[in-house]
Scaffold this motif. Structure first.
Motif, PDB file in Angstrom:
ATOM      1  N   VAL A 245       0.517 -87.942 -51.183  1.00 53.02           N
ATOM      2  CA  VAL A 245      -0.877 -88.388 -51.126  1.00 53.02           C
ATOM      3  C   VAL A 245      -1.567 -88.346 -52.486  1.00 53.02           C
ATOM      4  CG1 VAL A 245      -1.017 -87.554 -48.750  1.00 53.02           C
ATOM      5  CG2 VAL A 245      -1.917 -86.130 -50.616  1.00 53.02           C
ATOM      6  N   LYS A 246      -0.884 -87.870 -53.517  1.00 49.48           N
ATOM      7  CA  LYS A 246      -1.486 -87.794 -54.845  1.00 49.48           C
ATOM      8  C   LYS A 246      -1.958 -89.164 -55.319  1.00 49.48           C
ATOM      9  CE  LYS A 246       0.800 -83.735 -56.803  1.00 49.48           C
ATOM     10  NZ  LYS A 246       1.838 -83.237 -57.755  1.00 49.48           N
ATOM     11  N   GLY A 247      -3.164 -89.198 -55.858  1.00 50.21           N
ATOM     12  CA  GLY A 247      -3.726 -90.445 -56.341  1.00 50.21           C
ATOM     13  C   GLY A 247      -4.409 -91.274 -55.266  1.00 50.21           C
ATOM     14  N   ARG A 248      -4.238 -90.892 -54.007  1.00 48.74           N
ATOM     15  CA  ARG A 248      -4.853 -91.637 -52.903  1.00 48.74           C
ATOM     16  C   ARG A 248      -5.869 -90.800 -52.140  1.00 48.74           C
ATOM     17  NH1 ARG A 248      -1.921 -93.233 -48.702  1.00 48.74           N
ATOM     18  NH2 ARG A 248      -0.392 -91.538 -48.842  1.00 48.74           N
ATOM     19  N   PHE A 249      -5.605 -89.505 -51.996  1.00 47.11           N
ATOM     20  CA  PHE A 249      -6.487 -88.601 -51.246  1.00 47.11           C
ATOM     21  C   PHE A 249      -7.211 -87.676 -52.216  1.00 47.11           C
ATOM     22  CE2 PHE A 249      -3.949 -88.443 -46.970  1.00 47.11           C
ATOM     23  CZ  PHE A 249      -3.957 -89.834 -46.934  1.00 47.11           C
ATOM     24  N   THR A 250      -8.433 -87.310 -51.847  1.00 48.85           N
ATOM     25  CA  THR A 250      -9.218 -86.364 -52.632  1.00 48.85           C
ATOM     26  C   THR A 250      -9.844 -85.333 -51.702  1.00 48.85           C
ATOM     27  OG1 THR A 250      -9.752 -88.070 -54.272  1.00 48.85           O
ATOM     28  CG2 THR A 250     -11.096 -86.074 -54.278  1.00 48.85           C
TER      29      THR A 250
ATOM     30  N   GLY B  57      -4.228 -99.922 -46.361  1.00 50.18           N
ATOM     31  CA  GLY B  57      -5.067-100.188 -47.517  1.00 50.18           C
ATOM     32  C   GLY B  57      -6.505 -99.753 -47.345  1.00 50.18           C
ATOM     33  N   GLY B  58      -6.865 -99.361 -46.150  1.00 46.52           N
ATOM     34  CA  GLY B  58      -8.232 -98.946 -45.854  1.00 46.52           C
ATOM     35  C   GLY B  58      -8.488 -97.494 -46.215  1.00 46.52           C
TER      36      GLY B  58
ATOM     37  N   VAL C 259      -5.599 -89.598 -36.911  1.00 45.56           N
ATOM     38  CA  VAL C 259      -5.720 -90.710 -37.853  1.00 45.56           C
ATOM     39  C   VAL C 259      -4.573 -91.669 -37.579  1.00 45.56           C
ATOM     40  CG1 VAL C 259      -5.558 -91.403 -40.275  1.00 45.56           C
ATOM     41  CG2 VAL C 259      -6.893 -89.381 -39.642  1.00 45.56           C
ATOM     42  N   THR C 260      -4.924 -92.910 -37.328  1.00 50.61           N
ATOM     43  CA  THR C 260      -3.918 -93.942 -37.071  1.00 50.61           C
ATOM     44  C   THR C 260      -4.120 -95.079 -38.054  1.00 50.61           C
ATOM     45  OG1 THR C 260      -3.870 -93.384 -34.710  1.00 50.61           O
ATOM     46  CG2 THR C 260      -2.955 -95.514 -35.369  1.00 50.61           C
ATOM     47  N   VAL C 261      -3.063 -95.414 -38.770  1.00 46.36           N
ATOM     48  CA  VAL C 261      -3.108 -96.499 -39.741  1.00 46.36           C
ATOM     49  C   VAL C 261      -2.197 -97.612 -39.242  1.00 46.36           C
ATOM     50  CG1 VAL C 261      -2.826 -97.189 -42.142  1.00 46.36           C
ATOM     51  CG2 VAL C 261      -3.482 -94.827 -41.577  1.00 46.36           C
ATOM     52  N   SER C 262      -2.821 -98.711 -38.870  1.00 49.86           N
ATOM     53  CA  SER C 262      -2.064 -99.806 -38.267  1.00 49.86           C
ATOM     54  C   SER C 262      -2.846-101.095 -38.390  1.00 49.86           C
ATOM     55  CB  SER C 262      -1.794 -99.501 -36.795  1.00 49.86           C
ATOM     56  OG  SER C 262      -1.174-100.602 -36.160  1.00 49.86           O
ATOM     57  N   SER C 263      -2.119-102.183 -38.517  1.00 47.89           N
ATOM     58  CA  SER C 263      -2.763-103.502 -38.547  1.00 47.89           C
ATOM     59  C   SER C 263      -2.802-104.099 -37.153  1.00 47.89           C
ATOM     60  CB  SER C 263      -2.015-104.429 -39.512  1.00 47.89           C
ATOM     61  OG  SER C 263      -0.659-104.507 -39.156  1.00 47.89           O
TER      62      SER C 263
ATOM     63  N   GLN D 225     -11.133 -87.298 -48.525  1.00 45.71           N
ATOM     64  CA  GLN D 225     -11.308 -88.735 -48.700  1.00 45.71           C
ATOM     65  C   GLN D 225      -9.939 -89.363 -48.812  1.00 45.71           C
ATOM     66  OE1 GLN D 225     -14.187 -90.697 -48.776  1.00 45.71           O
ATOM     67  NE2 GLN D 225     -12.712 -92.385 -48.794  1.00 45.71           N
ATOM     68  N   MET D 226      -9.639 -90.283 -47.914  1.00 45.74           N
ATOM     69  CA  MET D 226      -8.320 -90.903 -47.869  1.00 45.74           C
ATOM     70  C   MET D 226      -8.459 -92.393 -48.165  1.00 45.74           C
ATOM     71  SD  MET D 226      -6.746 -88.980 -44.505  1.00 45.74           S
ATOM     72  CE  MET D 226      -7.825 -89.835 -43.379  1.00 45.74           C
ATOM     73  N   ASN D 227      -7.891 -92.803 -49.282  1.00 45.15           N
ATOM     74  CA  ASN D 227      -7.927 -94.209 -49.690  1.00 45.15           C
ATOM     75  C   ASN D 227      -6.514 -94.786 -49.685  1.00 45.15           C
ATOM     76  OD1 ASN D 227     -10.714 -93.943 -50.187  1.00 45.15           O
ATOM     77  ND2 ASN D 227     -10.349 -93.320 -52.324  1.00 45.15           N
ATOM     78  N   SER D 228      -6.434 -96.100 -49.744  1.00 44.42           N
ATOM     79  CA  SER D 228      -5.139 -96.795 -49.786  1.00 44.42           C
ATOM     80  C   SER D 228      -4.210 -96.277 -48.695  1.00 44.42           C
ATOM     81  CB  SER D 228      -4.482 -96.619 -51.167  1.00 44.42           C
ATOM     82  OG  SER D 228      -5.323 -97.101 -52.184  1.00 44.42           O
ATOM     83  N   LEU D 229      -4.740 -96.199 -47.495  1.00 40.80           N
ATOM     84  CA  LEU D 229      -3.974 -95.626 -46.388  1.00 40.80           C
ATOM     85  C   LEU D 229      -2.742 -96.454 -46.072  1.00 40.80           C
ATOM     86  CD1 LEU D 229      -6.946 -94.538 -44.139  1.00 40.80           C
ATOM     87  CD2 LEU D 229      -5.141 -93.024 -44.980  1.00 40.80           C
ATOM     88  N   LYS D 230      -1.696 -95.735 -45.660  1.00 33.22           N
ATOM     89  CA  LYS D 230      -0.423 -96.343 -45.301  1.00 33.22           C
ATOM     90  C   LYS D 230      -0.088 -95.988 -43.851  1.00 33.22           C
ATOM     91  CE  LYS D 230       1.315 -95.514 -49.998  1.00 33.22           C
ATOM     92  NZ  LYS D 230       2.396 -94.871 -50.792  1.00 33.22           N
TER      93      LYS D 230
END
Length: 118
Positions: A64-69, A15-16, A114-118, A82-87
């Motif tokens: 990534v459509k709608g999340r990355f620009t 989500g970051g 890039v690492t997306v993790s909680s 720009q990467m939003n709402s990362l999964k």
């Protein structure tokens, strides 16, 4: 010859957001389509996003459509992602690419993790 240097990768929570940057050397930045690709662990490199020479044309992978620009700044010879709402599935090494439509030349950066993790 074009040299590309990426930065901005790191660890983000689901989500970051993160913003990647890629600085290009040389005086012909405006003549290259610029793109971002990524290589997830154990998988092949895949297309993420593209911005045309003028900056108005953009294309994105469906994932990534709608999340990355993607965008570019000609004055700074820089392309951004720009990467939003990362999964978690966005975890990968991200590579910057410069592609010349006439010469078909391709240049790659060294990649940024890039690492997306909680």
């Amino acid at each position: 010859q074009v040299e590309l240097v990426e930065s901005g990768g790191g660890l983000a929570q689901p989500g970051g957001s993160l913003r990647l940057s890629c600085v290009a050397s040389g005086r012909t930045f405006s003549t290259y389509h610029m793109g971002w690709f990524r290589q997830p662990p154990g998988k092949e490199r895949e297309f993420v996003a593209l911005v045309g020479t003028s900056g108005t044309l953009t294309e994105y992978a469906d994932s990534v459509k709608g999340r990355f620009t993607i965008s570019r700044d000609h004055a700074k010879h820089t392309v951004y992602l720009q990467m939003n709402s990362l999964k978690p599935e966005d975890t990968a090494v991200y590579y910057c690419n410069a592609h010349h439509l006439v010469t078909r030349s391709d240049y790659w950066g060294q990649g940024t993790q890039v690492t997306v993790s909680s």
